[in-house]
Design a protein around this motif. Structure first.
Motif, mmCIF file in Angstrom:
data_model
loop_
_atom_site.group_PDB
_atom_site.id
_atom_site.type_symbol
_atom_site.label_atom_id
_atom_site.label_comp_id
_atom_site.label_asym_id
_atom_site.label_seq_id
_atom_site.Cartn_x
_atom_site.Cartn_y
_atom_site.Cartn_z
ATOM 1 N N ASP A 97 1.053 -1.000 -0.030
ATOM 2 C CA ASP A 97 0.023 -0.176 0.022
ATOM 3 C C ASP A 97 0.968 1.198 -0.099
ATOM 4 N N ARG A 99 0.106 4.103 0.371
ATOM 5 C CA ARG A 99 -0.125 5.294 1.471
ATOM 6 C C ARG A 99 0.658 5.164 2.600
ATOM 7 N N ALA A 117 -3.392 12.079 -3.611
ATOM 8 C CA ALA A 117 -3.748 12.083 -2.029
ATOM 9 C C ALA A 117 -4.617 13.206 -1.701
ATOM 10 N N PRO A 121 0.400 11.589 2.723
ATOM 11 C CA PRO A 121 0.402 10.619 3.921
ATOM 12 C C PRO A 121 1.594 10.781 4.814
ATOM 13 N N LEU A 172 -5.032 8.422 -4.993
ATOM 14 C CA LEU A 172 -4.158 7.227 -4.025
ATOM 15 C C LEU A 172 -5.043 6.667 -3.145
ATOM 16 N N CYS A 173 -5.407 5.545 -3.308
ATOM 17 C CA CYS A 173 -6.450 4.934 -2.723
ATOM 18 C C CYS A 173 -6.324 3.263 -2.276
#
Length: 182
Positions: A97, A99, A117, A121, A172-173
């Motif tokens: 991930d 993030r 994002a 993050p 961004l997920c």
């Protein structure tokens, strides 16, 4: 489906690589450690690896979609120069991930985030080295977004942020959100 997602995702713009810096060669240097969040096809991660090749140089491609993760590494294996970097360990692809970043190889001299994002993050900021630079598109999915550059001062460790320009990126997920969009 993955190919469609890749085509809709903008590539690295010249502004992302070369926008003015008060400290030339701030992030890319021969022994730099760099991270590409959202490595997709592997192209930009391979470019980063070529920019930092040498003793201690490392480029990490982080991708959360398994088929894209495999495709990025496979693409690089087909290219003799990138294959050499993969074999030497100077270029690696990690399934994870974006993030959250990739703590194991941090701190990073340069972090490029290839998806927008809603805010940068905190994990990525924590993984940015002193003297390092993070480039990340920031904004809502389908809304107004801006390319943000964050520098960490080499001496104090203080973060400074500036907006470079307006952009439009995919979000961004989570993997589930991204795959559910298609």
């Amino acid at each position: 489906r993955e190919r469609e997602r890749e085509r809709e995702r903008p590539g690295l713009t010249p502004a992302e690589i070369s926008f003015p810096s008060p400290r030339p060669s701030l992030a890319f240097h021969d022994d730099g450690v760099n991270e590409q969040v959202g490595s997709g096809s592997g192209y930009l991660t391979a470019v980063m690896a070529h920019m930092v090749r040498g003793e201690g140089g490392l480029a990490v491609g982080l991708e959360h979609i398994p088929s894209l993760h495999r495709a990025g590494e496979e693409n690089c294996r087909r290219d003799p120069g990138a294959r050499t970097l993969l074999d030497s360990g100077e270029l690696v692809f990690v399934l994870g991930d974006g993030r959250r970043g990739h703590l194991e190889s941090s701190p990073y001299d340069c972090i490029h985030v290839g998806a927008a994002a809603t805010s940068i993050p905190s994990n990525l900021l924590e993984q940015l080295a002193r003297g390092g630079r993070l480039v990340c598109p920031v904004g809502k999915e389908g809304g107004s977004q801006r390319l943000v550059c964050v520098d960490r001062d080499r001496d104090s460790g203080k973060l400074s942020e500036r907006i470079v320009m307006g952009v439009q990126y995919v979000p961004l997920c989570s993997k589930e959100h991204q795959l559910g969009r298609w």
